[in-house]
Design an enzyme around this catalytic site. Structure first.
Site: not given
Length: 200
Positions: A29, A51, A59
């Site tokens: 990522y 988010e 995350w």
């Protein structure tokens, strides 16, 4: 440039921050997506949604669940999500593949409706990018990276005014980092300046 104290050189010889150095999913990522410009409505809406779901969680958790999120939320196509009703909320609350938080689910649906409404004006992507600052941080250490800014505070207020939820200043700063509005790659990282938006 010599790698800084919070940068790890991988077996491929590339320097990354510690958070992106070990987990293969986070590493990929970081190397391919994080911080690269996202300027289309669909892409910005999806990232605002993710988010928002990330608030209070890691995350990595959201990234692992992203395929399930995309399946559950019709690939985050705003028009489709905007049409979700009460039955969809209950369906999503029963989906173990995603984060089952009613307020966050309802926010994602409400945000889709607000995204559609914004088309009558500048559109979501243009609105979000209008808060790009005049300069970007140039951190050497991880503790030098801001968690919010005057621009993220202003963006948060504007989105809330337009009906968005789960768009607090810290969440919006994370969004700005993720879609290239600011570049918070550490100066010793191989990704610093890779967005083409900011000079190294």
């Amino acid at each position: 440039m010599t790698p800084g104290p919070n940068v790890v050189v991988g077996d491929d010889g590339l320097a990354r921050p510690a958070w992106a150095a070990a987990d293969p999913l986070l590493r990929d990522y970081y190397d391919t997506e994080w911080g690269m410009p996202v300027t289309d409505e669909h892409g910005v809406y999806e990232r605002i949604s993710l988010e928002g779901f990330q608030a209070g969680l890691s995350w990595a958790t959201i990234l692992r669940k992203r395929p399930a999120f995309r399946a559950a939320f019709s690939d985050f196509v705003p028009d489709k999500v905007a049409a979700f009703g009460d039955a969809d909320v209950e369906r999503l609350m029963a989906d173990a593949g995603i984060v089952r938080n009613r307020k966050k689910i309802e926010a994602a649906i409400g945000n889709a409706r607000a995204t559609v409404a914004l088309r009558e004006e500048m559109g979501l992507a243009k609105l979000v990018w209008s808060f790009r600052p005049e300069d970007t941080p140039r951190p050497v250490r991880f503790d030098e990276i801001p968690t919010k800014s005057a621009e993220s505070i202003a963006l948060s207020k504007e989105l809330r005014r337009r009906g968005f939820a789960f768009v607090g200043p810290t969440t919006m700063y994370a969004l700005m980092e993720a879609i290239g509005i600011v570049d918070t790659h550490l100066l010793g990282s191989h990704r610093r300046g890779s967005s083409g938006i900011w000079a190294v």
